[in-house]
Scaffold this motif. Structure first.
Motif, PDB file in Angstrom:
ATOM      1  N   ARG A   8       0.453  -1.170  -0.460  1.00  0.00           N
ATOM      2  CA  ARG A   8      -0.037   0.150   0.031  1.00  0.00           C
ATOM      3  C   ARG A   8       0.768   1.415  -0.260  1.00  0.00           C
ATOM      4  N   ARG A   9       2.019   1.396   0.180  1.00  0.00           N
ATOM      5  CA  ARG A   9       2.895   2.298   0.424  1.00  0.00           C
ATOM      6  C   ARG A   9       3.376   2.550  -1.071  1.00  0.00           C
ATOM      7  N   THR A  10       3.287   1.617  -2.072  1.00  0.00           N
ATOM      8  CA  THR A  10       3.999   1.967  -3.110  1.00  0.00           C
ATOM      9  C   THR A  10       2.624   1.835  -4.247  1.00  0.00           C
ATOM     10  N   GLY A  11       1.562   1.559  -3.803  1.00  0.00           N
ATOM     11  CA  GLY A  11       0.433   0.929  -4.877  1.00  0.00           C
ATOM     12  C   GLY A  11       0.793   0.052  -6.042  1.00  0.00           C
ATOM     13  N   SER A  12       2.281  -0.912  -5.441  1.00  0.00           N
ATOM     14  CA  SER A  12       2.334  -1.932  -6.527  1.00  0.00           C
ATOM     15  C   SER A  12       2.373  -3.418  -5.858  1.00  0.00           C
ATOM     16  N   LEU A  13       1.389  -4.042  -7.115  1.00  0.00           N
ATOM     17  CA  LEU A  13       1.378  -5.675  -6.395  1.00  0.00           C
ATOM     18  C   LEU A  13       2.380  -6.522  -6.991  1.00  0.00           C
ATOM     19  N   VAL A  14       2.998  -7.639  -6.496  1.00  0.00           N
ATOM     20  CA  VAL A  14       3.982  -7.862  -6.566  1.00  0.00           C
ATOM     21  C   VAL A  14       3.723  -9.444  -6.762  1.00  0.00           C
ATOM     22  N   LEU A  15       4.392  -9.881  -7.819  1.00  0.00           N
ATOM     23  CA  LEU A  15       3.482 -11.664  -8.260  1.00  0.00           C
ATOM     24  C   LEU A  15       4.676 -12.080  -8.345  1.00  0.00           C
ATOM     25  N   SER A  16       5.165 -13.509  -7.670  1.00  0.00           N
ATOM     26  CA  SER A  16       6.635 -14.201  -7.330  1.00  0.00           C
ATOM     27  C   SER A  16       5.998 -15.289  -7.622  1.00  0.00           C
ATOM     28  N   ARG A  17       7.191 -15.949  -7.791  1.00  0.00           N
ATOM     29  CA  ARG A  17       7.284 -17.516  -7.796  1.00  0.00           C
ATOM     30  C   ARG A  17       8.159 -18.461  -7.445  1.00  0.00           C
ATOM     31  N   ASP A  18       8.820 -19.334  -7.489  1.00  0.00           N
ATOM     32  CA  ASP A  18       9.997 -20.113  -6.724  1.00  0.00           C
ATOM     33  C   ASP A  18      11.094 -19.890  -8.023  1.00  0.00           C
ATOM     34  N   ARG A  19      12.129 -20.590  -7.333  1.00  0.00           N
ATOM     35  CA  ARG A  19      13.370 -20.926  -8.457  1.00  0.00           C
ATOM     36  C   ARG A  19      13.048 -21.601 -10.315  1.00  0.00           C
ATOM     37  N   PHE A  20      12.070 -22.952  -9.577  1.00  0.00           N
ATOM     38  CA  PHE A  20      12.419 -23.727 -10.362  1.00  0.00           C
ATOM     39  C   PHE A  20      10.644 -23.829 -11.255  1.00  0.00           C
ATOM     40  N   GLY A  21      10.008 -23.213 -10.246  1.00  0.00           N
ATOM     41  CA  GLY A  21       8.601 -22.994 -11.081  1.00  0.00           C
ATOM     42  C   GLY A  21       7.401 -24.138 -10.335  1.00  0.00           C
ATOM     43  N   GLY A  72      -0.604   0.815 -13.996  1.00  0.00           N
ATOM     44  CA  GLY A  72      -0.377   0.245 -15.424  1.00  0.00           C
ATOM     45  C   GLY A  72       0.599   0.055 -16.063  1.00  0.00           C
ATOM     46  N   VAL A  73       1.930   0.232 -15.214  1.00  0.00           N
ATOM     47  CA  VAL A  73       3.096  -0.364 -15.537  1.00  0.00           C
ATOM     48  C   VAL A  73       3.154  -1.686 -15.442  1.00  0.00           C
ATOM     49  N   GLU A  74       3.395  -2.258 -16.144  1.00  0.00           N
ATOM     50  CA  GLU A  74       4.482  -3.737 -15.573  1.00  0.00           C
ATOM     51  C   GLU A  74       5.561  -4.103 -16.021  1.00  0.00           C
ATOM     52  N   VAL A  75       6.326  -4.830 -15.334  1.00  0.00           N
ATOM     53  CA  VAL A  75       8.247  -5.079 -15.425  1.00  0.00           C
ATOM     54  C   VAL A  75       8.093  -6.040 -14.284  1.00  0.00           C
ATOM     55  N   GLU A  76       9.050  -7.352 -15.872  1.00  0.00           N
ATOM     56  CA  GLU A  76       9.305  -8.362 -14.577  1.00  0.00           C
ATOM     57  C   GLU A  76      11.117  -8.292 -14.536  1.00  0.00           C
ATOM     58  N   ARG A  77      11.199  -9.264 -13.777  1.00  0.00           N
ATOM     59  CA  ARG A  77      12.712  -9.319 -12.403  1.00  0.00           C
ATOM     60  C   ARG A  77      13.180 -10.745 -12.963  1.00  0.00           C
ATOM     61  N   ARG A  78      14.161 -10.835 -13.086  1.00  0.00           N
ATOM     62  CA  ARG A  78      15.007 -12.444 -13.302  1.00  0.00           C
ATOM     63  C   ARG A  78      15.369 -12.821 -12.155  1.00  0.00           C
ATOM     64  N   TYR A  79      15.639 -13.123 -10.615  1.00  0.00           N
ATOM     65  CA  TYR A  79      16.102 -13.242  -9.111  1.00  0.00           C
ATOM     66  C   TYR A  79      17.148 -14.549  -9.652  1.00  0.00           C
ATOM     67  N   TRP A  80      16.698 -15.515 -10.214  1.00  0.00           N
ATOM     68  CA  TRP A  80      17.745 -17.014 -10.559  1.00  0.00           C
ATOM     69  C   TRP A  80      17.106 -17.252 -11.920  1.00  0.00           C
ATOM     70  N   ALA A  81      18.438 -18.181 -12.185  1.00  0.00           N
ATOM     71  CA  ALA A  81      17.869 -18.665 -13.205  1.00  0.00           C
ATOM     72  C   ALA A  81      19.305 -20.019 -13.442  1.00  0.00           C
ATOM     73  N   PRO A  82      18.936 -21.053 -13.973  1.00  0.00           N
ATOM     74  CA  PRO A  82      19.928 -22.352 -13.970  1.00  0.00           C
ATOM     75  C   PRO A  82      21.098 -21.328 -14.741  1.00  0.00           C
ATOM     76  N   SER A  83      22.404 -21.880 -13.679  1.00  0.00           N
ATOM     77  CA  SER A  83      23.348 -21.191 -14.102  1.00  0.00           C
ATOM     78  C   SER A  83      24.430 -22.798 -14.030  1.00  0.00           C
ATOM     79  N   PHE A  84      25.080 -22.892 -14.994  1.00  0.00           N
ATOM     80  CA  PHE A  84      26.907 -23.845 -15.201  1.00  0.00           C
ATOM     81  C   PHE A  84      28.289 -23.246 -15.281  1.00  0.00           C
ATOM     82  N   PRO A  85      29.412 -23.898 -14.857  1.00  0.00           N
ATOM     83  CA  PRO A  85      30.704 -22.922 -15.226  1.00  0.00           C
ATOM     84  C   PRO A  85      31.149 -23.840 -16.601  1.00  0.00           C
TER      85      PRO A  85
END
Length: 677
Positions: free
Chosen positions: A135-148, A218-231
């Protein structure tokens, strides 16, 4: 485990009747109660499967205060899943001045968001789909775990954003169109599943795993916080095989026990007969001995009336070794056919195999035995190299460099198959040497995708997509993938496509939650996955020995008969389930001329030709492709009749229903400020 839903409106307070209908559609995910929060902009809904803090964990939830900021009731959460490290996070947050009213992991999310913002998702060790209304920023955030592990869908209709754990809850709104998406169908008929954000439903998308979306003004922004990675191949830092085996043992034991102990209700375990569930059940049993727990562990297994698919002997062997109270369900071909309409309704996707149906019957057994939570071995194959497709990747790469050595290695594949390629050398050479290119990052998956893509020939011309499903996935691979080992590239593709879209969805969450059971997956613990990603591919597939590191780490815990048995993938009867023991009436209903015309998906003449072939042979004479064609037709037609053409459900939300409604002036969280409907 629960069901979540909500509405974000740009014009007026969301309609509470819509929220109640959405909750009713999710009743199976949370039969222990429900509730919603509503203000002038948003409504958050929740159906509860009470597992952690069964008394105080009612949702939607807010935090009373953070002494450091003086804020109160400004952040609201509706949450599906578990944050397994919530105890440790709560201790950190208390040290920073946060005050807790409950022992629930949900309240930890509230305060973690207040303290760390989006950085909280990196700190969570869990499986979740959640919505945060700030409510402080009027933002709705949807999030899902690393593997779905947990699903989360959203759509826009009539000036509103709607989200829910399942698509059927979105269809509670009459403004959401009920149509299939041709591009989504193309993905399923090529990749076995859709790839987030796409779904098979027009105008409905899903939150990608490892991501969070912010909706504000009215603006949608997507961010990725994790993805599979290998050396890069050859540049791995963890090269000591014995040290890696010991590290895997320590990490996986901790992950398994965490998922077993963080519950206020009893937890059971699956035993499939393979090494993965043997390890997790064994880790639980060992932990119970260490903690002097007297109550026996309950284990559950799936068996088949058809010997070709049954692994009962290995299941009994492990159950006896662990001394568990063991339960099993024997599934026949007709059992699969009878339950298949329910399975498709819960899966909300076309299927290419019947394998989800027995899993649905297994979770029903778990629930009938009085359990809400079960630990399973899913994810082991993806993170530790257990699938044949990973070994095939290794052979195909080898074929580029040393065809003779590759041809010899083929002989070690598919010992479980009656008609394996190694029994036909010419076919094997053709299969493994086709379309080889050192520059093709998806070389491992081309044979599978090419063979599955022919299913699209059944579609009507007007619904056939332009294709490009495989190209889209390959284009999304990170630039660093070019330096990875071929096995690592194959792992990334599996973690992006089949794991979240089918293994954890159609065959996982949906079949479990269809019977109100939560699944927990130690192999997808972030610490386990990170460790597995850092070790050399040769430690995971040693020669042609799949999951070598896991076998080495738990050689003392798993019987030799299970440890050294050839890899046998989980399979179930397909076409034979619908024709060998008599055909149920629903098969005729959904494949009638009128039903095919109403759905508008498949060419009727090709469907009838396929059905006639299946009838002539009781379904047992169909090859692999025709089996997939038949299951795809039946499941898609069921999806149309069960979800798209079915009338909107008006089921009541699970009782008790708790309402927090600021538009009615009920903003306090005191008992007197809670209005129940």
């Amino acid at each position: 485990m629960c069901g979540i839903c909500g509405v974000l409106s740009s014009t007026e307070a969301p309609d509470p009747a819509l929220v109640r209908d959405m909750l009713g559609a999710l009743a199976h995910r949370g039969p222990d109660g429900s509730g919603y929060y509503r203000d002038e902009r948003v409504a958050l809904g929740h159906t509860r499967l009470a597992i952690v803090d069964t008394v105080g964990g009612t949702q939607p939830m807010t935090g009373r205060s953070c002494r450091a900021s003086g804020e109160s009731e400004q952040v609201w959460v509706t949450f599906n899943g578990e944050i397994f490290n919530h105890v440790e996070l709560a201790a950190q947050l208390r040290s920073r001045g946060h005050v807790f009213d409950t022992r629930s992991d949900t309240e930890v999310i509230v305060h973690a968001w207040e303290e760390w913002g989006p950085g909280c998702f990196d700190r969570f060790n869990g499986q979740w789909a959640l919505a945060i209304w700030d409510r402080r920023t009027g933002s709705l955030v949807l999030s899902r775990d690393r593997f779905g592990v947990r699903p989360l869908f959203y759509t826009r209709a009539a000036g509103q954003l709607l989200f829910a754990s399942e698509v059927k809850a979105l269809y509670a709104s009459p403004d959401v169109p009920r149509e299939l998406d041709p591009a989504g169908l193309d993905q399923v008929l090529t990749l076995w599943s859709t790839v987030a954000p796409r779904t098979v439903f027009r105008d409905i998308v899903q939150v990608p795993p490892g991501s969070y979306l912010t909706f504000r003004d009215g603006v949608e922004v997507e961010r990725r916080y994790w993805a599979p990675s290998f050396p890069p191949a050859g540049a791995e830092e963890l090269t000591d095989l014995e040290a890696n085996a010991e590290a895997l043992r320590t990490t996986l034991m901790a992950a398994t026990r965490l998922r077993f102990e963080r519950s206020d209700v009893p937890v059971a375990a699956y035993l499939s007969g393979g090494i993965d569930s043997a390890v997790t059940a064994g880790a639980i049993a060992a932990g119970r001995i260490d903690h002097s727990t007297s109550a026996p562990l309950h284990t559950f297994s799936l068996r088949f009336a058809e010997a070709e698919f049954d692994e009962g002997g290995f299941q009994a062997l492990m159950a006896e070794r662990l001394g568990t109270v063991h339960h099993d369900v024997v599934v026949s071909e007709r059992d699969i056919a009878d339950v298949f309409p329910q399975v498709v309704r819960h899966a909300e996707s076309p299927l290419l195999r019947t394998a989800p149906a027995p899993m649905f019957l297994l979770s029903r057994l778990v629930r009938e035995a009085g359990f809400k939570v079960v630990v399973t071995g899913e994810g082991a194959d993806e993170v530790l190299g257990g699938y044949d497709i990973f070994r095939e990747a290794k052979i195909r790469d080898m074929w580029l460099r040393d065809p003779a050595a590759a041809e010899a290695a083929v002989e070690q594949l598919y010992p479980w198959m009656h008609r394996s390629p190694n029994q036909a050398p010419a076919f094997a050479r053709s299969f493994f040497s086709r379309n080889l290119s050192a520059d093709d990052l998806a070389m491992s998956h081309r044979p599978r995708w090419d063979s599955t893509a022919v299913l699209a020939s059944m579609l009507r011309p007007e619904i056939r997509s332009v294709g490009g499903s495989a190209a889209g996935v390959v284009d999304a691979m990170p630039a660093a993938a070019a330096s990875w080992d071929p096995v690592a590239r194959a792992q990334w593709l599996e973690m992006t496509t089949l794991l979240p879209g089918y293994i954890l969805a159609s065959q996982g969450d949906r079949m479990l939650m269809g019977n109100s059971v939560e699944g927990r997956f130690p192999f997808l613990d972030p610490h386990v996955a990170e460790l597995a990603g850092r070790v050399p591919a040769e430690h995971k597939i040693h020669g042609m020995d799949e999951k070598h590191l896991l076998k080495r780490a738990f050689a003392d815990l798993v019987p030799e008969q299970i440890l050294r048995r050839p890899k046998q993938p989980y399979r179930a009867p397909d076409a034979a389930a619908f024709f060998a023991g008599g055909t149920p009436d629903w098969v005729f209903d959904v494949t009638s001329g009128s039903a095919l015309e109403a759905a508008g998906v498949f060419r009727p003449e090709l469907v009838q030709r396929l059905l006639e072939k299946a009838r002539r042979t009781d379904g047992r004479g169909l090859g692999n492709t025709d089996n997939m064609r038949l299951v795809a037709v039946l499941s898609t037609q069921l999806l149309h009749s069960e979800l798209l053409a079915a009338p909107t459900s008006s089921a009541a939300p699970p009782a008790p229903l708790t309402v927090f409604d600021t538009t009615l002036g009920t903003t306090s969280l005191e008992p007197t400020g809670r209005t129940s409907a």
